[in-house]
Design a protein around this motif. Structure first.
Motif, PDB file in Angstrom:
ATOM      1  N   LYS A 338     -47.922  37.467  39.398  1.00  0.00           N
ATOM      2  CA  LYS A 338     -47.542  37.413  39.339  1.00  0.00           C
ATOM      3  C   LYS A 338     -46.465  37.462  40.235  1.00  0.00           C
ATOM      4  N   GLU A 339     -45.960  38.949  41.024  1.00  0.00           N
ATOM      5  CA  GLU A 339     -46.275  39.011  41.991  1.00  0.00           C
ATOM      6  C   GLU A 339     -46.072  38.466  43.021  1.00  0.00           C
ATOM      7  N   LEU A 340     -47.145  37.256  43.210  1.00  0.00           N
ATOM      8  CA  LEU A 340     -47.231  36.558  44.372  1.00  0.00           C
ATOM      9  C   LEU A 340     -46.805  35.077  43.876  1.00  0.00           C
ATOM     10  N   GLY A 341     -46.091  34.865  42.751  1.00  0.00           N
ATOM     11  CA  GLY A 341     -45.866  33.740  42.358  1.00  0.00           C
ATOM     12  C   GLY A 341     -46.997  32.583  41.718  1.00  0.00           C
ATOM     13  N   GLY A 342     -47.483  34.262  40.933  1.00  0.00           N
ATOM     14  CA  GLY A 342     -48.870  32.759  40.286  1.00  0.00           C
ATOM     15  C   GLY A 342     -48.605  33.381  38.918  1.00  0.00           C
ATOM     16  N   LYS A 343     -49.355  33.185  37.669  1.00  0.00           N
ATOM     17  CA  LYS A 343     -49.238  32.726  36.612  1.00  0.00           C
ATOM     18  C   LYS A 343     -50.970  33.890  35.981  1.00  0.00           C
ATOM     19  N   ALA A 344     -50.716  34.372  34.571  1.00  0.00           N
ATOM     20  CA  ALA A 344     -52.207  34.362  33.877  1.00  0.00           C
ATOM     21  C   ALA A 344     -52.161  33.945  32.656  1.00  0.00           C
ATOM     22  N   ILE A 345     -53.340  33.529  32.339  1.00  0.00           N
ATOM     23  CA  ILE A 345     -53.471  32.971  30.856  1.00  0.00           C
ATOM     24  C   ILE A 345     -54.821  34.010  29.867  1.00  0.00           C
ATOM     25  N   ASN A 355     -63.499  40.570  27.464  1.00  0.00           N
ATOM     26  CA  ASN A 355     -61.596  39.717  27.920  1.00  0.00           C
ATOM     27  C   ASN A 355     -62.298  38.149  28.748  1.00  0.00           C
ATOM     28  N   VAL A 356     -61.861  36.881  28.148  1.00  0.00           N
ATOM     29  CA  VAL A 356     -61.662  35.880  29.326  1.00  0.00           C
ATOM     30  C   VAL A 356     -60.941  36.349  29.829  1.00  0.00           C
ATOM     31  N   SER A 357     -59.707  35.708  31.247  1.00  0.00           N
ATOM     32  CA  SER A 357     -58.497  35.871  31.665  1.00  0.00           C
ATOM     33  C   SER A 357     -58.755  34.655  32.955  1.00  0.00           C
ATOM     34  N   LEU A 358     -57.512  33.927  32.490  1.00  0.00           N
ATOM     35  CA  LEU A 358     -57.719  33.655  33.615  1.00  0.00           C
ATOM     36  C   LEU A 358     -55.964  33.755  34.708  1.00  0.00           C
ATOM     37  N   PHE A 359     -57.309  32.844  35.987  1.00  0.00           N
ATOM     38  CA  PHE A 359     -55.314  33.914  36.921  1.00  0.00           C
ATOM     39  C   PHE A 359     -55.127  33.007  37.725  1.00  0.00           C
ATOM     40  N   MET A 360     -54.255  32.707  38.401  1.00  0.00           N
ATOM     41  CA  MET A 360     -53.998  30.978  39.333  1.00  0.00           C
ATOM     42  C   MET A 360     -52.916  31.233  39.899  1.00  0.00           C
ATOM     43  N   VAL A 361     -52.661  31.084  41.468  1.00  0.00           N
ATOM     44  CA  VAL A 361     -51.728  31.255  42.537  1.00  0.00           C
ATOM     45  C   VAL A 361     -51.581  29.823  43.439  1.00  0.00           C
ATOM     46  N   ASN A 363     -49.648  27.396  47.295  1.00  0.00           N
ATOM     47  CA  ASN A 363     -49.034  27.931  47.609  1.00  0.00           C
ATOM     48  C   ASN A 363     -48.419  26.516  47.763  1.00  0.00           C
ATOM     49  N   SER A 364     -48.737  25.687  46.757  1.00  0.00           N
ATOM     50  CA  SER A 364     -48.005  23.802  46.203  1.00  0.00           C
ATOM     51  C   SER A 364     -47.248  24.403  45.017  1.00  0.00           C
ATOM     52  N   ASP A 365     -46.982  23.040  44.720  1.00  0.00           N
ATOM     53  CA  ASP A 365     -46.064  22.816  44.030  1.00  0.00           C
ATOM     54  C   ASP A 365     -46.942  22.764  42.477  1.00  0.00           C
ATOM     55  N   ASN A 366     -48.504  23.038  42.077  1.00  0.00           N
ATOM     56  CA  ASN A 366     -49.254  23.014  41.755  1.00  0.00           C
ATOM     57  C   ASN A 366     -48.750  23.623  40.402  1.00  0.00           C
ATOM     58  N   ASP A 367     -48.603  22.890  38.942  1.00  0.00           N
ATOM     59  CA  ASP A 367     -48.375  23.731  37.669  1.00  0.00           C
ATOM     60  C   ASP A 367     -49.512  24.596  37.062  1.00  0.00           C
ATOM     61  N   PHE A 368     -50.750  23.350  37.013  1.00  0.00           N
ATOM     62  CA  PHE A 368     -52.252  23.745  36.560  1.00  0.00           C
ATOM     63  C   PHE A 368     -52.478  23.467  35.425  1.00  0.00           C
ATOM     64  N   ILE A 369     -50.953  21.817  34.795  1.00  0.00           N
ATOM     65  CA  ILE A 369     -50.997  21.832  33.866  1.00  0.00           C
ATOM     66  C   ILE A 369     -52.217  21.350  33.440  1.00  0.00           C
ATOM     67  N   GLU A 370     -53.402  20.363  33.982  1.00  0.00           N
ATOM     68  CA  GLU A 370     -54.710  19.914  33.424  1.00  0.00           C
ATOM     69  C   GLU A 370     -55.466  21.655  33.146  1.00  0.00           C
ATOM     70  N   THR A 371     -55.873  21.991  34.165  1.00  0.00           N
ATOM     71  CA  THR A 371     -56.724  24.088  34.045  1.00  0.00           C
ATOM     72  C   THR A 371     -55.581  23.996  33.047  1.00  0.00           C
ATOM     73  N   SER A 372     -54.851  24.325  32.494  1.00  0.00           N
ATOM     74  CA  SER A 372     -54.320  25.698  31.364  1.00  0.00           C
ATOM     75  C   SER A 372     -54.026  25.122  29.771  1.00  0.00           C
ATOM     76  N   MET A 373     -54.259  24.163  30.240  1.00  0.00           N
ATOM     77  CA  MET A 373     -54.662  22.293  28.785  1.00  0.00           C
ATOM     78  C   MET A 373     -56.462  22.763  28.525  1.00  0.00           C
ATOM     79  N   ALA A 374     -56.735  22.481  29.524  1.00  0.00           N
ATOM     80  CA  ALA A 374     -58.465  23.274  29.631  1.00  0.00           C
ATOM     81  C   ALA A 374     -58.834  24.720  28.707  1.00  0.00           C
ATOM     82  N   TYR A 375     -58.460  25.179  29.988  1.00  0.00           N
ATOM     83  CA  TYR A 375     -58.666  26.612  29.464  1.00  0.00           C
ATOM     84  C   TYR A 375     -57.745  27.219  27.476  1.00  0.00           C
ATOM     85  N   ASN A 376     -56.575  27.052  27.298  1.00  0.00           N
ATOM     86  CA  ASN A 376     -55.774  27.398  26.247  1.00  0.00           C
ATOM     87  C   ASN A 376     -56.484  26.351  24.850  1.00  0.00           C
ATOM     88  N   GLU A 377     -57.267  25.448  25.426  1.00  0.00           N
ATOM     89  CA  GLU A 377     -58.117  24.505  24.312  1.00  0.00           C
ATOM     90  C   GLU A 377     -58.901  25.874  24.075  1.00  0.00           C
TER      91      GLU A 377
END
Length: 544
Positions: A338-345, A355-361, A363-377
């Motif tokens: 998050k310090e880098l502007g990223g996110k975690a789920i 525990n299984v966690s997903l971390f994403m960062v 440098n583009s406007d990538n909002d990781f919609i499909e990644t987050s949807m797949a992981y949340n499912e």
């Protein structure tokens, strides 16, 4: 509570020695990540090589089974849907998937099987990717390169390997292709896996109280009394204790982002110790710079995912059995991203085993919609830890379940070899005694299990067990494939050669049947089954 996760009882005051042990001081008051213990850890894994997994010294099942590999594959597939929608990446160059500290390579193989099945049957089949399996132990790299199950992937160019020291390497030298991945050359993001990795890497420990932060320094001692002569752990003959030392200022680490994580805990925790997976975080930092701040990380380990789970925690207990393993502070990794502007789920559920966690960062406007949807499912349904809990609950009931129910559960596991092995005796007994036993369905299940199984020569010769069933059910060609793998990974034995001879006999390849029958008798001159089969074959040959 297991020893691995036992809390270490400390006196929460600065500069007080904690549970000080008697004996000579071997190393005094070092930050935990700089302790001599980690050199012992490195030597342990380097000396053991693949044997650490083959002999079961290092646990692996929960992070290498087909179920978790399938869920990782689904997450990566979701990420690739985000990837193809981006305009700022070069889709004509390779996208890299990298596995840290891969050990014996079982997850590598199982993931590739599942992932290739998805990719090759989708609109993403033209994406160029390469899977990089890494470790620091040279014996592990040699093992992958010589493993017959991995060879086709190396030759196809979709798999490569590298020696990679997580503590310092900032480029990746690929062994098979000779390519060097270095800063300034990378055009695409990195997909990074770290399973049972951060828990075995050097960490630091800190304690927060009354708005002050203390580093927990460790002292290693050699007790006066003799230890257990059978103790082969890296802590054999050693003991340790912690001392709290106050930290002034906000520049403990060389990296502002890491110091910001420390200051966050200083301001938010009370009467609590927390751990920093510092070597893991530094590795992530180097890799994100190598791949232009465009990384997703999927990590599975025993760990904390929020501050509530760390409340009133203590400095880490270090197991004295086997190698060092510590609980991982996934929340700290989240703060870093998050310090880098990223996110975690993280999973929305509390997990017992992993525990299984997903971390994403990016440098583009990538909002990781499909990644987050797949992981949340995945994590909102039955995640890897849920699967493990279900399996432990269901397997003791196996005898009371119908064969159809057992095979249904086997499909649910995504054709897990350990599950089928645990059901082996039940199914063998039912083949003869159960009316309308689903023989064809069992044969299909065995072939599917074998497709995702990566043999390493551990206890339980699946090639022999499952090959014998296939032969008995009349699937002789399929049985031969498994039985020949048994010879490759477990060596010659009369029983395996006899089963191969039976398959060739049933296939009317009499010369081959005689060849393997004679091998079985050479290995054991008193092997009655082999001698009986030889007599039958010789009678046939004499009649001709």
């Amino acid at each position: 509570m297991s020893e691995k996760n036992k809390k270490y009882n400390i006196t929460k005051a600065s500069n007080l020695k904690v549970n000080e042990s008697s004996g000579a001081v071997v190393e005094a008051e070092k930050p935990l990540s700089q302790s001599m213990l980690w050199k012992l850890q490195t030597e342990f894994f380097a000396n053991q090589g693949p044997e650490a997994w083959i002999k079961g010294i290092v646990p692996q099942y929960i992070t290498t089974n087909p179920y978790i590999a399938n869920q990782y594959a689904k997450t990566v597939f979701g990420y690739l849907r985000d990837y193809v929608a981006r305009e700022d990446v070069d889709k004509n160059t390779v996208i890299y998937i990298m596995e840290l500290a891969a050990g014996v390579g079982r997850f590598t193989y199982t993931f590739l099987k599942r992932f290739l099945h998805m990719i090759e049957n989708s609109s993403l089949k033209d994406i160029k990717f390469k899977y990089i399996v890494t470790d620091f132990a040279e014996r592990n790299i040699e093992y992958w390169q010589n493993h017959s199950f991995l060879s086709p992937y190396f030759e196809a160019g979709i798999l490569d390997c590298a020696t990679f020291d997580i503590s310092r390497d900032d480029e990746i030298k690929l062994r098979h292709s000779g390519e060097v991945l270095s800063k300034g050359k990378m055009k695409n993001p990195l997909i990074l896996f770290a399973n049972y990795t951060f828990d075995s890497l050097p960490q630091d420990t800190f304690y927060v109280n009354n708005g002050e932060i203390y580093e927990g320094v460790i002292t290693i001692t050699s007790p006066d009394e003799k230890g257990d002569p059978n103790d082969k752990s890296i802590l054999a003959g050693l003991d340790y204790y912690y001392t709290d030392k106050k930290i002034d200022g906000n520049s403990y680490y060389e990296d502002k982002n890491l110091n910001d994580v420390l200051m966050h805990y200083k301001n938010s925790l009370e009467d609590t110790a927390f751990y920093m997976p510092i070597i893991g975080l530094r590795c992530i930092s180097r890799l994100r710079k190598l791949f232009n701040d465009d990384v997703i990380l999927i990590s599975a380990d025993k760990g904390y995912k929020n501050e509530e789970s760390m409340d009133k925690n203590y400095h880490p207990f270090l197991s004295k059995h086997g190698c060092i393993s510590m609980t991982v502070n996934f929340h700290a990794i989240e703060l870093y991203f998050k310090e880098l502007g990223g996110k975690a789920i993280h999973s929305i559920y509390e997990h017992e085993n992993i525990n299984v966690s997903l971390f994403m960062v990016s440098n583009s406007d990538n909002d990781f919609i499909e990644t987050s949807m797949a992981y949340n499912e995945i994590i909102e349904s039955v995640g890897p830890d849920d699967f493990y809990i279900m399996k432990k609950a269901i397997m003791p009931l196996s005898n009371s379940l119908t064969t159809k129910e057992l095979l249904t559960f086997l499909r649910f596991t995504v054709w897990d070899s350990r599950t089928l092995l645990e059901l082996y005796n039940i199914l063998i007994e039912r083949i003869e005694n159960e009316e309308n036993f689903p023989k064809d369905e069992l044969a299909d299940a065995i072939n599917k299990v074998w497709e995702y199984y990566f043999p390493i020569g551990e206890e339980g010769d699946l090639g022999y067990y499952f090959g014998s069933i296939l032969g008995y059910l009349g699937y002789d060609n399929d049985a031969l494939k498994l039985l020949e793998s048994s010879l490759e990974f477990y060596g010659e034995c009369p029983e395996t050669n006899y089963e191969i001879a039976l398959c060739y006999y049933n296939l009317q390849q009499i010369d081959k049947a005689l060849e393997y029958t004679e091998k079985s008798i050479e290995l054991d001159p008193d092997f009655e089954q082999g001698k009986n089969l030889k007599n039958i074959i010789e009678d046939i040959l004499s009649d001709n």
